[in-house]
Motif scaffolding. Structure first.
Motif, short mmCIF file in Angstrom:
data_model
loop_
_atom_site.label_atom_id
_atom_site.label_comp_id
_atom_site.label_asym_id
_atom_site.label_seq_id
_atom_site.Cartn_x
_atom_site.Cartn_y
_atom_site.Cartn_z
N HIS A 137 10.74 46.47 49.62
CA HIS A 137 9.84 45.40 50.06
C HIS A 137 10.59 44.38 50.91
CE1 HIS A 137 6.93 42.06 49.67
NE2 HIS A 137 6.05 43.02 49.49
N LEU A 138 11.81 44.05 50.50
CA LEU A 138 12.59 43.04 51.21
C LEU A 138 13.12 43.56 52.55
CD1 LEU A 138 14.62 41.51 48.24
CD2 LEU A 138 12.55 40.61 49.33
N GLY A 245 20.95 39.41 53.29
CA GLY A 245 21.30 38.79 52.02
C GLY A 245 20.27 39.10 50.95
N ALA A 246 18.98 39.12 51.34
CA ALA A 246 17.91 39.40 50.38
C ALA A 246 18.03 40.81 49.81
CB ALA A 246 16.55 39.21 51.05
N VAL A 247 18.26 41.79 50.69
CA VAL A 247 18.37 43.18 50.24
C VAL A 247 19.61 43.38 49.38
CG1 VAL A 247 18.66 45.57 50.99
CG2 VAL A 247 17.09 44.06 52.21
N LEU A 248 20.75 42.87 49.85
CA LEU A 248 21.99 43.02 49.09
C LEU A 248 21.91 42.29 47.76
CD1 LEU A 248 24.87 44.12 49.04
CD2 LEU A 248 25.63 42.02 50.17
N GLY A 249 21.28 41.11 47.75
CA GLY A 249 21.13 40.36 46.51
C GLY A 249 20.30 41.11 45.49
N SER A 250 19.23 41.75 45.95
CA SER A 250 18.39 42.53 45.05
C SER A 250 19.15 43.69 44.44
CB SER A 250 17.16 43.05 45.82
OG SER A 250 16.39 43.91 45.02
N LEU A 251 19.87 44.44 45.27
CA LEU A 251 20.60 45.61 44.79
C LEU A 251 21.74 45.22 43.85
CD1 LEU A 251 20.74 47.67 48.10
CD2 LEU A 251 19.28 48.10 46.11
N PHE A 295 22.62 33.63 54.43
CA PHE A 295 22.94 34.89 53.74
C PHE A 295 23.08 34.65 52.23
CE2 PHE A 295 26.07 37.82 51.99
CZ PHE A 295 25.53 39.04 52.35
N LEU A 296 23.85 33.63 51.87
CA LEU A 296 24.07 33.33 50.44
C LEU A 296 22.78 32.88 49.77
CD1 LEU A 296 27.51 31.48 50.62
CD2 LEU A 296 27.07 33.80 49.79
N TRP A 297 21.98 32.11 50.48
CA TRP A 297 20.71 31.63 49.93
C TRP A 297 19.82 32.81 49.53
CZ3 TRP A 297 16.31 29.78 53.61
CH2 TRP A 297 15.19 29.39 52.85
N ALA A 298 19.64 33.76 50.46
CA ALA A 298 18.80 34.92 50.16
C ALA A 298 19.46 35.82 49.11
CB ALA A 298 18.54 35.71 51.44
N LEU A 299 20.79 35.96 49.18
CA LEU A 299 21.52 36.79 48.22
C LEU A 299 21.25 36.33 46.79
CD1 LEU A 299 23.94 39.00 48.06
CD2 LEU A 299 25.37 36.99 47.66
N VAL A 300 21.39 35.04 46.55
CA VAL A 300 21.19 34.48 45.21
C VAL A 300 19.71 34.38 44.86
CG1 VAL A 300 21.50 32.41 43.80
CG2 VAL A 300 23.37 33.21 45.24
N GLY A 301 18.91 33.94 45.83
CA GLY A 301 17.49 33.75 45.56
C GLY A 301 16.78 35.03 45.18
N TYR A 302 16.93 36.07 45.97
CA TYR A 302 16.24 37.32 45.69
C TYR A 302 16.93 38.12 44.60
CZ TYR A 302 12.98 36.46 49.42
OH TYR A 302 11.99 35.90 50.19
N GLY A 303 18.23 37.87 44.40
CA GLY A 303 18.89 38.45 43.24
C GLY A 303 18.25 37.93 41.96
N GLY A 304 17.91 36.65 41.95
CA GLY A 304 17.24 36.06 40.80
C GLY A 304 15.85 36.63 40.58
N PHE A 305 15.12 36.88 41.67
CA PHE A 305 13.77 37.44 41.55
C PHE A 305 13.82 38.83 40.93
CE2 PHE A 305 10.33 40.03 43.43
CZ PHE A 305 9.24 39.35 42.89
N THR A 306 14.76 39.65 41.40
CA THR A 306 14.88 41.02 40.88
C THR A 306 15.25 41.03 39.40
OG1 THR A 306 15.55 41.84 43.05
CG2 THR A 306 16.11 43.20 41.14
#
Length: 386
Positions: A137-138, A245-251, A295-306
């Protein structure tokens, strides 16, 4: 079978994300085609989001009772029909109706993919499996939408919806073949089992998180142009860094969740989100630093969502479908409120103050996650154990 299920789930959610994200860059062309203002054309997005938010819990509840495969398959068929109607809509009113049907179809697909992955994933791999399909999705955020824009350039905006309709029809057959597993539950009792208020309390964490993310993201391009004097190519590069960042954070979050725990990672992600939003406020106008921060914002933000998705799947094993649906509804509510909230902050105090306000919102989400959700997990564990 695991790789096949994950591949189908990833592709399906990539298509759903593309349908959501591709509309925004197409709005100028659609506005011109129907001779309506850009503001009016924006109702395509609004009606889609409202329909999704209202109908997702119903499909989640029905899937917990009747199984998920049927609703995913029917949802994909409706998705194809709605996108064909979007492509051939003779009037703007027809166009709006088609986007309402699209919102209804995606509500029957996205949360149920999350739920069925939660059903079939090995217990010690649930976080990783969910993170993989979430990344689909991301990925649409930085890959699907640009591909749609390129297609528009060569064949026109209507072709984008025709292509998505064709892919949706193919995926309806594929999903029907793949999702043969239907969890068996004791339907002699109420699926909510007295947990409705607790469920709403749990998903409120996602609503507040969503506000903290999208109040800033919706106006990111405008703020980069206004505050940093970025060109269109520089803005596109910044969004690409955010999407990566969003994709990597999720994974990454999925793997950490399986090793450390859903609760620990979801809470830690919210804590670091607060800090990064503050850093964005401080260093936003410091040249190339903004790429790293986004990059860091999306990495942490979407990592938290996942990790929070995985957490809810564990905390509500008997209501997994409806909880995932309510969580997605909470996400869309947060996006809607966030866009209005961000506009209000910018109008009254300017772009510079928005990251700090979002950090306060993230702090509220952090507090809610440590109190309400922790309590829900203890009760859920007790009820399952008995």
């Amino acid at each position: 079978m695991g790789k096949l299920s994950l591949s189908v789930g990833w592709i399906t959610l990539f298509l759903m994300g593309t349908d959501l994200f591709v509309v925004s860059p197409l709005l100028p062309y659609i506005s011109k085609a129907y001779s309506v203002s850009p503001t009016t054309t924006g109702w395509m997005v609004t009606t889609f989001a409202v329909t999704y938010a209202l109908s997702a819990p119903l499909f989640g509840w029905l899937s917990d009772k009747k199984g998920r495969r049927t609703f995913i398959t029917l949802g994909l068929l409706l998705f194809s029909i709605s996108n064909v109607l979007t492509a051939i809509a003779p009037t703007f009113l027809w166009l709006i109706v088609s986007r309402i049907l699209a919102g209804l179809s995606v509500a029957a697909i996205t949360p149920l993919i999350y739920a069925i992955i939660g059903d079939i994933a090995p217990t010690n791999r649930r976080g990783t499996w969910l993170s993989i399909v979430v990344s689909g999705h991301l990925t649409a955020l930085w890959a699907g939408a640009p591909l749609g824009t390129i297609l528009e350039h060569f064949l026109g905006w209507r072709s984008v919806f025709v292509v998505m309709a064709i892919i949706g029809a193919i995926l309806s057959i594929v999903n029907f073949k793949v999702w043969k597993y239907n969890p068996k539950k004791d339907f002699s009792r109420n699926l909510f089992d007295g947990n409705l208020l607790r469920i709403l309390g749990s998903v409120s964490v996602t609503t507040i998180w969503s506000i903290s993310m999208y109040a800033l993201y919706v106006y990111l391009g405008a703020s980069l142009y206004s505050e940093n004097r970025f060109s269109s190519s520089e803005i596109a590069l910044a969004v690409t860094f955010y999407g990566m960042g969003a994709v990597l954070g999720s994974l990454t979050s999925g793997q950490l969740t399986d090793k450390i725990g859903e609760r620990q990672i979801s809470i830690a992600s919210l804590f670091f989100l607060i800090l990064i939003l503050i850093c964005i406020g401080i260093f936003f106008s410091h040249g190339a630093w903004v790429y790293c921060l986004l990059f860091l914002w999306a990495l942490v933000g979407y990592g938290g969502f996942t990790s929070y998705q995985a957490r809810l799947a564990v905390e509500y094993p008997q209501q997994r479908g409806i909880v995932m649906a309510w969580n997605n509804t909470a996400l869309y509510i947060g996006i809607t409120i966030g866009s209005m909230f961000g506009g209000y902050v910018i109008s009254n105090w300017g772009y510079n103050i928005l990251p700090y306000v979002c950090s306060i919102t993230a702090f509220v989400s952090f507090v809610l996650s440590t109190q309400k959700v922790q309590k829900a997990r203890k009760e859920s564990s007790f009820s399952v154990g008995t």
